[in-house]
Design an enzyme around this catalytic site. Structure first.
Site, PDB file in Angstrom:
ATOM      1  N   ASP A 195       0.845  -1.206   0.000  1.00 58.66           N
ATOM      2  CA  ASP A 195       0.000   0.000   0.000  1.00 58.66           C
ATOM      3  C   ASP A 195       0.879   1.255   0.000  1.00 58.66           C
ATOM      4  O   ASP A 195       0.604   2.229  -0.701  1.00 58.66           O
ATOM      5  CB  ASP A 195      -0.915  -0.026   1.230  1.00 58.66           C
ATOM      6  CG  ASP A 195      -1.608  -1.367   1.367  1.00 58.66           C
ATOM      7  OD1 ASP A 195      -2.398  -1.716   0.484  1.00 58.66           O
ATOM      8  OD2 ASP A 195      -1.325  -2.094   2.353  1.00 58.66           O
ATOM      9  N   HIS A 231      -4.716  -3.491   6.252  1.00 57.73           N
ATOM     10  CA  HIS A 231      -4.476  -3.750   4.822  1.00 57.73           C
ATOM     11  C   HIS A 231      -5.809  -4.188   4.217  1.00 57.73           C
ATOM     12  O   HIS A 231      -6.096  -5.371   4.047  1.00 57.73           O
ATOM     13  CB  HIS A 231      -3.423  -4.843   4.615  1.00 57.73           C
ATOM     14  CG  HIS A 231      -3.336  -5.242   3.164  1.00 57.73           C
ATOM     15  ND1 HIS A 231      -2.878  -4.400   2.179  1.00 57.73           N
ATOM     16  CD2 HIS A 231      -3.695  -6.377   2.511  1.00 57.73           C
ATOM     17  CE1 HIS A 231      -2.957  -4.998   1.005  1.00 57.73           C
ATOM     18  NE2 HIS A 231      -3.452  -6.202   1.187  1.00 57.73           N
TER      19      HIS A 231
HETATM   20  N1  LIG Z   1      -0.708  -7.989   2.346  1.00 60.30           N
HETATM   21  C1  LIG Z   1      -0.701  -7.757   1.049  1.00 60.30           C
HETATM   22  O1  LIG Z   1      -0.361  -6.644   0.609  1.00 60.30           O
HETATM   23  C2  LIG Z   1      -1.072  -8.821   0.038  1.00 60.30           C
HETATM   24  C3  LIG Z   1      -0.927  -8.545  -1.322  1.00 60.30           C
HETATM   25  C4  LIG Z   1      -1.250  -9.536  -2.242  1.00 60.30           C
HETATM   26  C5  LIG Z   1      -1.736 -10.761  -1.823  1.00 60.30           C
HETATM   27  N2  LIG Z   1      -1.882 -10.970  -0.483  1.00 60.30           N
HETATM   28  C6  LIG Z   1      -2.371 -12.270   0.011  1.00 60.30           C
HETATM   29  O2  LIG Z   1      -1.313 -13.211  -0.031  1.00 60.30           O
HETATM   30  C7  LIG Z   1      -1.850 -14.533  -0.017  1.00 60.30           C
HETATM   31  C8  LIG Z   1      -1.176 -15.413  -1.046  1.00 60.30           C
HETATM   32  O3  LIG Z   1      -1.414 -14.938  -2.349  1.00 60.30           O
HETATM   33  P1  LIG Z   1      -1.000 -15.791  -3.631  1.00 60.30           P
HETATM   34  O4  LIG Z   1      -1.401 -14.983  -4.802  1.00 60.30           O
HETATM   35  O5  LIG Z   1       0.402 -16.270  -3.531  1.00 60.30           O
HETATM   36  O6  LIG Z   1      -1.988 -17.020  -3.475  1.00 60.30           O
HETATM   37  P2  LIG Z   1      -1.892 -18.459  -4.175  1.00 60.30           P
HETATM   38  O7  LIG Z   1      -3.250 -19.057  -4.014  1.00 60.30           O
HETATM   39  O8  LIG Z   1      -1.277 -18.365  -5.527  1.00 60.30           O
HETATM   40  O9  LIG Z   1      -0.855 -19.237  -3.262  1.00 60.30           O
HETATM   41  C9  LIG Z   1      -1.132 -19.555  -1.940  1.00 60.30           C
HETATM   42  C10 LIG Z   1      -0.335 -20.812  -1.619  1.00 60.30           C
HETATM   43  O10 LIG Z   1      -0.466 -21.056  -0.225  1.00 60.30           O
HETATM   44  C11 LIG Z   1      -0.547 -22.456  -0.037  1.00 60.30           C
HETATM   45  N3  LIG Z   1      -1.126 -22.716   1.276  1.00 60.30           N
HETATM   46  C12 LIG Z   1      -2.431 -22.708   1.637  1.00 60.30           C
HETATM   47  N4  LIG Z   1      -2.546 -23.057   2.940  1.00 60.30           N
HETATM   48  C13 LIG Z   1      -1.300 -23.272   3.400  1.00 60.30           C
HETATM   49  C14 LIG Z   1      -0.768 -23.684   4.648  1.00 60.30           C
HETATM   50  N5  LIG Z   1      -1.575 -23.936   5.671  1.00 60.30           N
HETATM   51  N6  LIG Z   1       0.564 -23.804   4.761  1.00 60.30           N
HETATM   52  C15 LIG Z   1       1.385 -23.572   3.720  1.00 60.30           C
HETATM   53  N7  LIG Z   1       0.935 -23.205   2.506  1.00 60.30           N
HETATM   54  C16 LIG Z   1      -0.384 -23.056   2.343  1.00 60.30           C
HETATM   55  C17 LIG Z   1      -1.394 -22.925  -1.225  1.00 60.30           C
HETATM   56  O11 LIG Z   1      -1.217 -24.316  -1.467  1.00 60.30           O
HETATM   57  C18 LIG Z   1      -0.832 -22.045  -2.353  1.00 60.30           C
HETATM   58  O12 LIG Z   1       0.250 -22.686  -3.011  1.00 60.30           O
HETATM   59  C19 LIG Z   1      -3.355 -14.347  -0.235  1.00 60.30           C
HETATM   60  O13 LIG Z   1      -3.991 -14.404   1.038  1.00 60.30           O
HETATM   61  C20 LIG Z   1      -3.455 -12.936  -0.781  1.00 60.30           C
HETATM   62  O14 LIG Z   1      -4.720 -12.363  -0.526  1.00 60.30           O
HETATM   63  C21 LIG Z   1      -1.557 -10.041   0.448  1.00 60.30           C
HETATM   64  O1  LIG Z   2      -5.432 -10.537  -2.363  1.00 63.07           O
HETATM   65  C1  LIG Z   2      -6.123  -9.508  -2.268  1.00 63.07           C
HETATM   66  O2  LIG Z   2      -7.302  -9.508  -1.842  1.00 63.07           O
HETATM   67  C2  LIG Z   2      -5.552  -8.178  -2.680  1.00 63.07           C
HETATM   68  C3  LIG Z   2      -4.210  -7.925  -2.096  1.00 63.07           C
HETATM   69  O3  LIG Z   2      -4.255  -7.868  -0.700  1.00 63.07           O
HETATM   70  C4  LIG Z   2      -3.630  -6.641  -2.641  1.00 63.07           C
HETATM   71  O4  LIG Z   2      -3.620  -5.625  -1.943  1.00 63.07           O
HETATM   72  O5  LIG Z   2      -3.189  -6.656  -3.809  1.00 63.07           O
END
Ligand SMILES: NC(=O)c1ccc[n+]([C@@H]2O[C@H](COP(=O)([O-])OP(=O)(O)OC[C@H]3O[C@@H](n4cnc5c(N)ncnc54)[C@H](O)[C@@H]3O)[C@@H](O)[C@H]2O)c1
Ligand SMILES: O=C(O)C[C@H](O)C(=O)O
Length: 330
Positions: free
Chosen positions: A160, A188
């Site tokens: 962010d 967030h």
């Molecule tokens: N804070 C932020 O700014 C921000 C930004 C983008 C995404 N995110 C979040 O990050 C997370 C991951 O995003 P992504 O695009 O990589 O998702 P993704 O679905 O591509 O990958 C998630 C992975 O986590 C694994 N997983 C699920 N449960 C698990 C566990 N208990 N232990 C270990 N691994 C496990 C899944 O098998 C998968 O491979 C999501 O929750 C998304 O919303 C946060």
């Molecule tokens: O995975 C999401 O819901 C969005 C993510 O947290 C982001 O800010 O890009």
């Protein structure tokens, strides 16, 4: 290279953020170009094969700093000796799922991971939670790790922060390198508050340089706060490379320090500063030095900012109550 390698555990290693993250950790961007690392990848059983494929690719890069890769579906193994833990894997919200269901499903992930960190991580463990809802997932993991100093649990709002820098740079025609002291407050989520009132653009107050309250309220703040949803809409998947980049930035700044005269934004346990209830994991302006951080104190908060910080903090308080009600905090 005689330094002891730093153990970095990454959960959700086979996911899209994991794929964008691991190669940069292994090439020295997380901790520094002279710091060897060992990677510990945690996945659920269905993700192990893909994690093995990524590990093969990491091998094929022949990174001089990478001194080993272990893959496991057992948190007790993956967090054993961890110095840095990046908790990326989370349960995404699926159709028909209520917020309470999402919090409960993530409690099933972050509570055992917090306990494994408590029982097995190194004494200097630093935790960054990326998986959403990141602030409250960090709170759940922290509650399950009573022996770890609570300030070691942080949540990611650096994406962010970077988004806000970029939007302000475009609006003012100033390079991001000349923008300082931006702050993301709160959660967030779409309630977050990107604050430019203390920011500077080429040394001048950003709010005065912009001079456009309407742009601030109706364009800048919603663009930053809803950027995650806009990326999902455009890509058909949530942000990955930019999220991985922000995770690298967060840990790198935490370990190596903020630049003189600047600060960053981190989701950290509140000490009650700025009226944020004690213990909530909320985003604040922080400076970092020698692996520790401090909230920037003494900023004047105007009515415009107060209202928005309070709204995001209210959401965090409600999330905390919801997970407390689910028995995830004790
Ligand atoms: N804070 C932020 O700014 C921000 C930004 C983008 C995404 N995110 C979040 O990050 C997370 C991951 O995003 P992504 O695009 O990589 O998702 P993704 O679905 O591509 O990958 C998630 C992975 O986590 C694994 N997983 C699920 N449960 C698990 C566990 N208990 N232990 C270990 N691994 C496990 C899944 O098998 C998968 O491979 C999501 O929750 C998304 O919303 C946060
Ligand atoms: O995975 C999401 O819901 C969005 C993510 O947290 C982001 O800010 O890009």
């Amino acid at each position: 290279m005689t330094r002891t390698p730093v153990n970095v555990t990454v959960t959700g290693a086979a996911g899209q953020i994991g794929y964008a993250l691991l190669f940069r950790i292994a090439s020295g961007h997380l901790l520094g170009a002279d710091v060897p690392v060992k990677l510990r990848l945690l996945e659920i059983p269905q993700g192990l094969k893909a994690a093995e494929g990524t590990a093969m690719e990491l091998d094929d890069c022949a990174f001089p700093l990478l001194q080993g890769i272990d893959i496991s579906d057992d948190p007790n193994v993956a967090f054993d000796g961890a110095n840095v833990a990046l908790l990326v894997g989370a349960r995404p919200r699926t159709k028909g799922m209520e917020r309470g269901d999402l919090l409960e499903a993530n409690g099933g992930i972050f509570k055992p991971q917090g306990k494994a960190i408590n029982d097995h991580a190194a004494d200097d463990i630093k935790v960054l939670v990326v998986g959403n809802p990141a602030n409250t997932n960090a709170l759940i993991a922290q509650a399950a790790a009573p022996d770890v100093p609570r300030e070691r649990f942080t949540a990611m709002t650096r994406l962010d922060h970077n988004r806000a820098l970029s939007q302000l740079s475009k609006k003012t025609g100033t390079p991001v390198s000349e923008i300082q002291k931006l702050t993301i407050w709160g959660n967030h989520s779409a309630t977050q508050y990107p604050d430019i009132f203390h920011a500077t653009v080429a040394g001048k107050n950003a709010a005065e340089v912009v001079g456009d309250q309407k742009w601030l309220a109706e364009d800048f703040i919603p663009t930053v706060a809803k950027r995650g949803a806009a990326i999902i809409e455009a890509r058909g998947a949530s942000s990955a490379a930019s999220a991985a980049n922000a995770a690298i930035d967060h840990v790198h700044t935490w370990v190596n320090g903020t630049a003189a005269g600047d600060w960053t934004s981190m989701g950290i346990p509140s000490d009650g500063s700025y009226g944020v209830p004690e213990g909530l994991i909320s985003s604040f302006p922080v400076t970092t030095k020698d692996g520790t951080y401090e909230i920037v104190q003494g900023l004047e908060i105007n009515d415009f900012s107060r209202e928005r910080i309070d709204a995001s903090v209210k959401e965090l308080t409600e999330e905390r109550e919801a997970v407390r009600g689910l028995g995830l905090l004790g």
